[in-house]
Every structure is written in C-alpha cells, then in structure tokens.
Motif scaffolding. Structure first.
Motif, mmCIF file in Angstrom:
data_model
loop_
_atom_site.group_PDB
_atom_site.id
_atom_site.type_symbol
_atom_site.label_atom_id
_atom_site.label_comp_id
_atom_site.label_asym_id
_atom_site.label_seq_id
_atom_site.Cartn_x
_atom_site.Cartn_y
_atom_site.Cartn_z
ATOM 1 N N ASN A 47 -0.379 39.773 27.997
ATOM 2 C CA ASN A 47 0.348 40.344 28.461
ATOM 3 C C ASN A 47 1.888 39.972 28.581
ATOM 4 O O ASN A 47 2.181 39.743 29.316
ATOM 5 C CB ASN A 47 0.229 40.255 30.140
ATOM 6 C CG ASN A 47 0.247 38.559 30.477
ATOM 7 O OD1 ASN A 47 -0.475 38.120 28.916
ATOM 8 N ND2 ASN A 47 -0.681 38.122 32.002
ATOM 9 N N VAL A 69 3.773 40.530 32.150
ATOM 10 C CA VAL A 69 2.985 40.656 33.456
ATOM 11 C C VAL A 69 2.513 40.363 34.249
ATOM 12 O O VAL A 69 1.689 39.891 33.393
ATOM 13 C CB VAL A 69 2.596 42.561 32.460
ATOM 14 C CG1 VAL A 69 1.979 43.402 33.676
ATOM 15 C CG2 VAL A 69 3.840 43.482 31.521
ATOM 16 N N GLU A 70 3.014 40.430 35.404
ATOM 17 C CA GLU A 70 2.059 39.560 35.819
ATOM 18 C C GLU A 70 0.764 39.584 36.687
ATOM 19 O O GLU A 70 -0.377 39.517 37.039
ATOM 20 C CB GLU A 70 2.838 38.572 37.146
ATOM 21 C CG GLU A 70 4.188 37.004 36.283
ATOM 22 C CD GLU A 70 4.835 36.979 37.044
ATOM 23 O OE1 GLU A 70 4.857 36.832 38.423
ATOM 24 O OE2 GLU A 70 5.884 36.310 36.891
ATOM 25 N N SER A 71 1.473 41.343 37.040
ATOM 26 C CA SER A 71 -0.240 42.714 37.654
ATOM 27 C C SER A 71 1.126 43.902 37.673
ATOM 28 O O SER A 71 1.777 43.742 36.767
ATOM 29 C CB SER A 71 0.275 41.842 39.134
ATOM 30 O OG SER A 71 1.006 42.784 39.933
ATOM 31 N N ASP A 72 0.094 44.944 38.016
ATOM 32 C CA ASP A 72 0.718 46.031 38.099
ATOM 33 C C ASP A 72 1.726 46.387 38.624
ATOM 34 O O ASP A 72 2.702 46.980 38.663
ATOM 35 C CB ASP A 72 -0.469 46.846 38.958
ATOM 36 C CG ASP A 72 -2.070 47.329 37.892
ATOM 37 O OD1 ASP A 72 -1.366 47.405 36.871
ATOM 38 O OD2 ASP A 72 -2.702 47.006 38.689
ATOM 39 N N SER A 73 2.213 45.330 39.688
ATOM 40 C CA SER A 73 3.606 45.529 40.671
ATOM 41 C C SER A 73 4.662 44.124 40.942
ATOM 42 O O SER A 73 5.111 43.781 41.217
ATOM 43 C CB SER A 73 2.864 45.201 41.941
ATOM 44 O OG SER A 73 2.356 44.471 42.458
ATOM 45 N N TYR A 75 6.496 41.651 37.510
ATOM 46 C CA TYR A 75 6.748 41.312 35.671
ATOM 47 C C TYR A 75 7.712 39.895 36.342
ATOM 48 O O TYR A 75 8.237 39.382 36.881
ATOM 49 C CB TYR A 75 6.975 41.757 35.255
ATOM 50 C CG TYR A 75 7.889 42.556 35.654
ATOM 51 C CD1 TYR A 75 9.710 42.245 35.138
ATOM 52 C CD2 TYR A 75 8.633 43.383 36.120
ATOM 53 C CE1 TYR A 75 10.863 43.056 34.004
ATOM 54 C CE2 TYR A 75 9.431 44.360 36.819
ATOM 55 C CZ TYR A 75 10.674 44.732 35.550
ATOM 56 O OH TYR A 75 11.472 44.693 35.598
ATOM 57 N N ARG A 95 9.073 42.554 41.725
ATOM 58 C CA ARG A 95 8.146 42.694 42.014
ATOM 59 C C ARG A 95 8.060 44.164 42.811
ATOM 60 O O ARG A 95 9.521 44.360 43.263
ATOM 61 C CB ARG A 95 7.348 42.024 43.116
ATOM 62 C CG ARG A 95 8.192 41.883 44.194
ATOM 63 C CD ARG A 95 7.576 40.461 45.500
ATOM 64 N NE ARG A 95 8.193 40.320 45.834
ATOM 65 C CZ ARG A 95 8.932 40.909 47.601
ATOM 66 N NH1 ARG A 95 8.011 41.808 47.617
ATOM 67 N NH2 ARG A 95 10.101 40.370 48.515
#
Length: 102
Positions: A47, A69-73, A75, A95
């Motif tokens: 990621n 990229v930390e999650s879908d929402s 970075y 976010r």
C-alpha cells in the motif's frame, strides 16, 4: 499538513479541500518536471508508493516522496527534501469527509 519551518521547528496547517491521492502525486510530479527535475519511476510495495526527484544543475536538490494508503478513506504523503544541504520534511495526512461538490 506538518512541515519544517525556516527555524527548523515543526508547524501544522489544516486545510479542507477536495483531492485524491493520485491527483496529489500527479500534481507534485508535474511541478517537479516543470522545473527540470529528473524523476525516478514510481515504485509500489503493497500500500506504499514511492518516487524520488533530483533537481538543479549540480543535483543539489533532492526529494523523496512516499504515499501510504492507510484505508479506503485515508492516506498520507511524506516528502523529504534536501536543498543545498538543508533538509526539510513535510507530512500530509488526508481523510475522506464526503463527496466533492459538483
């Protein structure tokens, strides 16, 4: 956004705007190319996306950018630079708050 100030002490800014990780990286790369920097190819490891730039006639300006990229929402983008021997660091944390307006 966290960045090193001229005095070397961190400063924090908060900005709300519509953006995307790919748009942010493309904008940064375009800006670096426009001023004549040589960019490394984008590298992906899970990621994390990384690229570097070398600028200046004597290659006296270097930049390393790492987008995670930390999650879908969410970075983050870490940018470490060295200009004429003076290091700096910038960290952008983003976010998702919702859809961008049309």
């Amino acid at each position: 956004i966290e960045a090193t100030s001229d005095t070397g002490t961190p400063r924090t800014l908060q900005v709300t705007e519509c953006s995307s990780p790919s748009d942010n990286m493309a904008t940064q790369q375009a800006m670096l190319k426009k001023i004549g920097c040589q960019l490394s190819p984008m590298a992906r490891d899970g990621n994390t996306y990384t690229f570097s730039a070398v600028c200046g006639e004597a290659a006296d300006q270097t930049t390393r950018s790492v987008l995670t990229v930390e999650s879908d929402s969410a970075y983050s983008i870490s940018i470490e630079s060295n200009v004429d021997g003076t290091p700096s660091r910038e960290l952008l944390r983003a976010r998702r708050l919702g859809d961008c307006p049309p």
